[in-house]
Design a protein around this motif. Structure first.
Motif, short mmCIF file in Angstrom:
data_model
loop_
_atom_site.label_atom_id
_atom_site.label_comp_id
_atom_site.label_asym_id
_atom_site.label_seq_id
_atom_site.Cartn_x
_atom_site.Cartn_y
_atom_site.Cartn_z
N CYS A 65 -3.29 -75.23 -1.05
CA CYS A 65 -1.98 -75.69 -1.54
C CYS A 65 -1.70 -75.15 -2.94
O CYS A 65 -0.59 -74.71 -3.24
N CYS A 74 -9.71 -77.72 -0.53
CA CYS A 74 -9.92 -76.27 -0.41
C CYS A 74 -9.08 -75.48 -1.42
O CYS A 74 -9.41 -74.37 -1.78
N CYS A 103 -1.67 -75.74 4.76
CA CYS A 103 -2.84 -76.61 4.57
C CYS A 103 -3.66 -76.64 5.86
O CYS A 103 -3.16 -77.01 6.91
S1 SF4 Z 1 -4.10 -80.67 0.60
FE1 SF4 Z 1 -4.73 -79.24 2.19
S2 SF4 Z 1 -4.53 -77.22 1.24
FE2 SF4 Z 1 -4.53 -78.72 -0.45
S3 SF4 Z 1 -6.70 -78.90 -1.06
FE3 SF4 Z 1 -6.34 -80.52 0.46
S4 SF4 Z 1 -6.96 -79.62 2.41
FE4 SF4 Z 1 -6.69 -77.90 0.97
#
Ligand code: SF4
Ligand code: SF4
Lengths: 295, 247
Positions: B67, B64, B116
């Motif tokens: 982070c 997504c 996250c």
């Molecule tokens: S670690 Fe968590 S916040 Fe980062 S891309 Fe993956 S799901 Fe999204």
């Protein structure tokens, strides 16, 4: 009177004497006794990037020193807080892991860790145990009209699961509460929760200085008389590095960076040099002291 | 599709520098983003990371980018991108991840960790990857220095006589260095040996490539495969799945 084993760590011992001296003075004023343990060494944090067991074992070895004295640990540095709290929590709650680490300790000649020592950052003790009201009552030189920008940093309240959520991990407020308690005005700014980048200073200095610069600029945007923090790493980044950063990014900040106990001590009427080591801060808080009528 | 995800994942320009984890073609123009080479993939890599303490939740990542949005380092350094590193692990790009410079750029601030949506715990994932990399002789030179200091002084910063005098002047107790207890742990865990090994490997590589790779830390090519390192996950199994990660 409550007694703690004082864990100073590596950085404060040589580069944060102003933090150490002011913390000792403020603790004493509130009836907290610090015991100095000669056996304390590195907290193990630097090794958290190299090896899990090594980092935990080095931290546990320190906890053993406090255990042998029957004391809980109080920390001043946030990185130490992170490493020691992690060891304290993980080893208290997980017998399998504790046995594993104890085997390493035994084979390297250290006594067994029994898993009982608690670790608390000094600010948390001031915030939770002493409390803002008690601090407020001791103020003889209120910092009225002084605008202070808090920087909570990391490993003090983040990750939340290590610190029982005593303060919000996303939007901490404990420093603001104490800043208000001494009569000053806490200032909010953009990206308050962002870190100082101290962890990668030795890895990628250029990137680290950009991280520092962006926070100094965010604070400059809202205007503050000083920044308030409670970790020697953060202080190195914002105070020691400030002149270098001003030059590199062609900026003028001249933002004094104060340790929380220096702020509390000032409000309690302590001597700025002898008790609080303010003369050791790189960016001199002269204007601020003049406004308070302190010499 | 996978390749596309990797090359265009975040639309950032790497300013002609190396991409995160991209040990290959260091600093060589627009190809700096890691290229997925199917023959090089190690499908077991994500399981290996998941077995490491802190790496347990790596498979949960759904890319997504929260982070990255939270990351103070990614904001200022296009070579660093925690999402991309996690994607590379999940794809099995073992060699690029472990030997690349990207994994050492995490500042450990836990901002991503707290936000996250999948509870991947990126901060600890990065540490888990660093631990594997260190075991394979890729310890970053900054930490090699730290290991040396710990063995020599038991602390990261020397406390000289001068320092103790300054402490005394402020009424602070003197500090006596005692490296032995810390050194014994370091030696027991052999992290000093591994660090020395990685220095040696870097030197060999430099000689190999006729100095072309000067300054490049981490190894590439056949050398990485000769690696006599421990079988994945055997030395550091996460002791107890309910360890620190779980809430
Ligand atoms: S670690 Fe968590 S916040 Fe980062 S891309 Fe993956 S799901 Fe999204
Ligand atoms: S912990 Fe590392 S990856 Fe996560 S936000 Fe901080 S620097 Fe970025």
């Amino acid at each position: 009177m409550k007694e703690y084993a004082l864990f100073i760590g590596c950085t404060i011992a040589t580069r944060g004497l102003n933090y150490e001296v002011s913390s000792r003075k403020v603790a004493e004023a509130f009836g907290i006794r610090f015991a100095d343990i000669p056996g304390f060494g590195c907290c193990g944090y630097p090794m958290s990037h190299v090896d899990h067991d090594t980092s935990l074992s080095i931290a546990a070895r320190n906890l053993v020193q406090a255990q042998e004295r029957g004391l809980d640990v109080i920390t001043l540095c946030s990185a130490c807080t992170g490493a020691l709290t992690k060891a304290s929590k993980v080893l208290a709650g997980n017998e399998k892991e504790r046995n594993h680490i104890n085997r390493i300790l035994r084979e390297s000649g250290a006594p067994e860790y029994r898993g009982k020592v608690k670790v608390t950052h000094f600010t948390r003790v001031l915030y939770e145990w002493i409390g803002p009201e008690a601090i407020s009552k001791r103020v003889t030189r209120p910092l009225t009209g002084i605008r202070l920008a808090p920087h909570h940093g990391c490993h003090y309240e983040r990750p939340a699961y290590l610190f029982d959520g005593f303060d919000s991990a996303k939007r901490p407020r404990s420093l603001e509460t104490i800043i208000s308690a001494v009569g000053a005005t806490p200032v909010r700014y953009l990206n308050m929760e962002r870190c100082c980048g101290g962890d990668i200073l030795a890895i990628e200095e250029k990137t680290a200085t950009k991280v520092v610069n962006s926070k100094l600029r965010d604070i400059k945007d809202v205007g503050a008389d000083a920044m308030v923090l409670h970790c020697p790493f953060c202080s190195i980044m914002y105070d020691e590095y400030q002149a270098t950063i001003e030059e590199a990014f062609n900026e003028v900040y001249k933002l004094p960076v104060l340790y929380l106990p220096q702020v509390i001590g000032l409000a309690m009427g302590m001597d700025p040099k002898k008790d609080l080591g303010l003369n050791l801060n790189n960016v001199k808080p002269k204007a601020l002291l003049a406004r308070l009528g302190v010499k | 599709m996978a390749g596309e995800a990797e090359t265009k994942a975040d639309g950032k320009e790497p300013d002609g520098k190396q991409a995160a984890g991209g040990g290959q073609q260091a600093a060589e123009g627009p190809e700096a983003f890691p290229v997925v080479d199917c023959d090089e993939l190690d499908p077991g890599f994500r399981e290996e990371v998941a077995r490491e303490a802190g790496g347990e939740n790596i498979r949960r990542c759904f890319q997504c980018g929260t982070c990255v949005a939270m990351c103070p380092v990614a904001e200022h350094d296009a070579r660093y991108d925690p999402r991309r590193i996690i994607r590379m692990v999940n794809l099995g790009m073992r060699k690029q991840v472990l030997s690349g410079p990207g994994i050492w750029l995490c500042s450990g601030c836990y901002n991503c960790f707290e936000r996250c949506p999948q509870d991947v715990k990126p901060t600890q994932i990065l540490q888990a990857i660093q631990h594997i990399a260190s075991r394979e002789g890729h310890t970053h030179k900054a930490f090699k220095g730290a290991i040396g200091l710990l063995c020599q002084r038991g602390r990261l910063i020397e406390v000289s006589e001068f320092d103790n005098r300054a402490r005394g002047k402020l009424g602070l107790p003197g500090i006596k260095e005692d490296p032995e207890p810390t050194k014994k742990i370091v030696v027991h865990e052999k992290i000093d040996e591994r660090a020395a090994e990685s220095g040696q490997r870097a030197a060999e590589k430099k000689a190999d490539e006729g100095g072309r790779a000067a300054g490049q830390q981490g190894s590439e090519g056949a050398e990485g495969k000769k690696e006599p390192g421990p079988a994945p996950g055997t030395r550091h199994p996460a002791p107890g799945a309910d360890k620190e990660g779980s809430k």
